[in-house]
Design a protein around this motif. Structure first.
Motif, PDB file in Angstrom:
ATOM      1  N   ASP A   7     -43.138 -27.572  16.788  1.00 14.26           N
ATOM      2  CA  ASP A   7     -43.809 -27.716  18.081  1.00 14.26           C
ATOM      3  C   ASP A   7     -44.653 -26.513  18.477  1.00 14.26           C
ATOM      4  O   ASP A   7     -45.355 -26.562  19.491  1.00 14.26           O
ATOM      5  N   SER A   8     -44.600 -25.446  17.695  1.00 17.36           N
ATOM      6  CA  SER A   8     -45.376 -24.250  18.030  1.00 17.36           C
ATOM      7  C   SER A   8     -46.850 -24.387  17.674  1.00 17.36           C
ATOM      8  O   SER A   8     -47.665 -23.571  18.099  1.00 17.36           O
ATOM      9  N   CYS A   9     -47.199 -25.394  16.895  1.00 15.28           N
ATOM     10  CA  CYS A   9     -48.588 -25.560  16.430  1.00 15.28           C
ATOM     11  C   CYS A   9     -49.556 -25.556  17.616  1.00 15.28           C
ATOM     12  O   CYS A   9     -49.325 -26.228  18.622  1.00 15.28           O
ATOM     13  N   ILE A  10     -50.657 -24.790  17.457  1.00 16.92           N
ATOM     14  CA  ILE A  10     -51.689 -24.734  18.493  1.00 16.92           C
ATOM     15  C   ILE A  10     -52.969 -25.456  18.061  1.00 16.92           C
ATOM     16  O   ILE A  10     -53.995 -25.381  18.730  1.00 16.92           O
ATOM     17  N   GLY A  11     -52.912 -26.114  16.914  1.00 16.38           N
ATOM     18  CA  GLY A  11     -54.039 -26.928  16.477  1.00 16.38           C
ATOM     19  C   GLY A  11     -55.241 -26.147  16.006  1.00 16.38           C
ATOM     20  O   GLY A  11     -56.373 -26.629  16.105  1.00 16.38           O
ATOM     21  N   CYS A  12     -55.021 -24.967  15.453  1.00 14.44           N
ATOM     22  CA  CYS A  12     -56.160 -24.133  15.038  1.00 14.44           C
ATOM     23  C   CYS A  12     -56.871 -24.692  13.803  1.00 14.44           C
ATOM     24  O   CYS A  12     -58.033 -24.376  13.566  1.00 14.44           O
ATOM     25  N   GLY A  13     -56.182 -25.465  13.007  1.00 14.36           N
ATOM     26  CA  GLY A  13     -56.804 -26.100  11.851  1.00 14.36           C
ATOM     27  C   GLY A  13     -56.787 -25.290  10.575  1.00 14.36           C
ATOM     28  O   GLY A  13     -57.268 -25.769   9.540  1.00 14.36           O
ATOM     29  N   MET A  14     -56.262 -24.092  10.612  1.00 11.21           N
ATOM     30  CA  MET A  14     -56.273 -23.252   9.426  1.00 11.21           C
ATOM     31  C   MET A  14     -55.577 -23.921   8.244  1.00 11.21           C
ATOM     32  O   MET A  14     -56.096 -23.953   7.130  1.00 11.21           O
ATOM     33  N   CYS A  15     -54.399 -24.442   8.479  1.00 13.10           N
ATOM     34  CA  CYS A  15     -53.623 -24.998   7.364  1.00 13.10           C
ATOM     35  C   CYS A  15     -54.341 -26.173   6.712  1.00 13.10           C
ATOM     36  O   CYS A  15     -54.253 -26.365   5.499  1.00 13.10           O
ATOM     37  N   VAL A  18     -56.915 -24.635   4.372  1.00  9.11           N
ATOM     38  CA  VAL A  18     -56.343 -23.954   3.205  1.00  9.11           C
ATOM     39  C   VAL A  18     -55.698 -24.953   2.244  1.00  9.11           C
ATOM     40  O   VAL A  18     -55.805 -24.819   1.030  1.00  9.11           O
ATOM     41  N   CYS A  19     -55.055 -25.960   2.790  1.00 10.48           N
ATOM     42  CA  CYS A  19     -54.314 -26.898   1.947  1.00 10.48           C
ATOM     43  C   CYS A  19     -54.424 -28.328   2.485  1.00 10.48           C
ATOM     44  O   CYS A  19     -53.449 -28.883   3.006  1.00 10.48           O
ATOM     45  N   PRO A  20     -55.601 -28.922   2.355  1.00  9.80           N
ATOM     46  CA  PRO A  20     -55.793 -30.277   2.902  1.00  9.80           C
ATOM     47  C   PRO A  20     -54.965 -31.342   2.183  1.00  9.80           C
ATOM     48  O   PRO A  20     -54.792 -32.445   2.719  1.00  9.80           O
ATOM     49  N   ALA A  21     -54.453 -31.024   1.003  1.00 11.26           N
ATOM     50  CA  ALA A  21     -53.625 -32.005   0.301  1.00 11.26           C
ATOM     51  C   ALA A  21     -52.284 -32.208   0.993  1.00 11.26           C
ATOM     52  O   ALA A  21     -51.646 -33.250   0.821  1.00 11.26           O
ATOM     53  N   VAL A  22     -51.865 -31.222   1.772  1.00  8.46           N
ATOM     54  CA  VAL A  22     -50.545 -31.296   2.404  1.00  8.46           C
ATOM     55  C   VAL A  22     -50.654 -31.413   3.930  1.00  8.46           C
ATOM     56  O   VAL A  22     -49.859 -32.114   4.552  1.00  8.46           O
ATOM     57  N   PHE A  23     -51.643 -30.742   4.518  1.00  7.83           N
ATOM     58  CA  PHE A  23     -51.720 -30.700   5.985  1.00  7.83           C
ATOM     59  C   PHE A  23     -52.965 -31.429   6.486  1.00  7.83           C
ATOM     60  O   PHE A  23     -54.047 -31.315   5.910  1.00  7.83           O
ATOM     61  N   HIS A  24     -52.789 -32.168   7.570  1.00  8.96           N
ATOM     62  CA  HIS A  24     -53.921 -32.842   8.214  1.00  8.96           C
ATOM     63  C   HIS A  24     -53.705 -32.773   9.724  1.00  8.96           C
ATOM     64  O   HIS A  24     -52.594 -32.524  10.197  1.00  8.96           O
ATOM     65  N   MET A  25     -54.787 -33.013  10.455  1.00  6.35           N
ATOM     66  CA  MET A  25     -54.674 -33.004  11.908  1.00  6.35           C
ATOM     67  C   MET A  25     -54.298 -34.405  12.380  1.00  6.35           C
ATOM     68  O   MET A  25     -54.930 -35.393  12.014  1.00  6.35           O
ATOM     69  N   GLY A  26     -53.285 -34.475  13.194  1.00  7.13           N
ATOM     70  CA  GLY A  26     -52.853 -35.753  13.729  1.00  7.13           C
ATOM     71  C   GLY A  26     -53.653 -36.145  14.954  1.00  7.13           C
ATOM     72  O   GLY A  26     -54.509 -35.394  15.429  1.00  7.13           O
ATOM     73  N   ASP A  27     -53.380 -37.322  15.474  1.00  3.10           N
ATOM     74  CA  ASP A  27     -54.094 -37.825  16.638  1.00  3.10           C
ATOM     75  C   ASP A  27     -53.923 -36.921  17.852  1.00  3.10           C
ATOM     76  O   ASP A  27     -54.772 -36.895  18.741  1.00  3.10           O
ATOM     77  N   SER A  28     -52.838 -36.192  17.884  1.00  2.00           N
ATOM     78  CA  SER A  28     -52.558 -35.306  19.006  1.00  2.00           C
ATOM     79  C   SER A  28     -53.376 -34.027  18.963  1.00  2.00           C
ATOM     80  O   SER A  28     -53.329 -33.233  19.891  1.00  2.00           O
ATOM     81  N   GLY A  29     -54.107 -33.822  17.854  1.00  2.00           N
ATOM     82  CA  GLY A  29     -54.848 -32.576  17.700  1.00  2.00           C
ATOM     83  C   GLY A  29     -54.010 -31.460  17.123  1.00  2.00           C
ATOM     84  O   GLY A  29     -54.460 -30.314  17.057  1.00  2.00           O
TER      85      GLY A  29
END
Ligand code: SF4
Length: 61
Positions: A7-15, A18-29
């Motif tokens: 829940d600490s995610c601030i939606g910066c998009g870095m991950c 760096v690793c789009p195969a594992v991380f994506h942005m959800g509908d919540s941002g």
């Protein structure tokens, strides 16, 4: 290895950069990790993303 975003995610998009195969942005941002095991070829990038998260929101699950 599995990852999750807490829940600490601030939606910066870095991950997701760096690793789009594992991380994506959800509908919540906020970022989400894939379900299940990370492929061997994605492991280094996923670890880099975890280490680089500015708020420590990526955890090994
Ligand atoms: S790097 Fe961390 S704060 Fe930024 S989107 Fe990914 S999980 Fe969220």
């Amino acid at each position: 290895m599995k990852y999750k975003v807490n829940d600490s995610c601030i939606g910066c998009g870095m991950c997701t950069s760096v690793c789009p195969a594992v991380f994506h942005m959800g509908d919540s941002g906020l970022a989400q990790a894939i379900d299940g095991e990370v492929k061997a070829e994605d492991a280094a990038a996923a670890e880099e993303a975890m280490g680089g998260c500015p708020v420590g929101a990526i955890e090994q699950a």
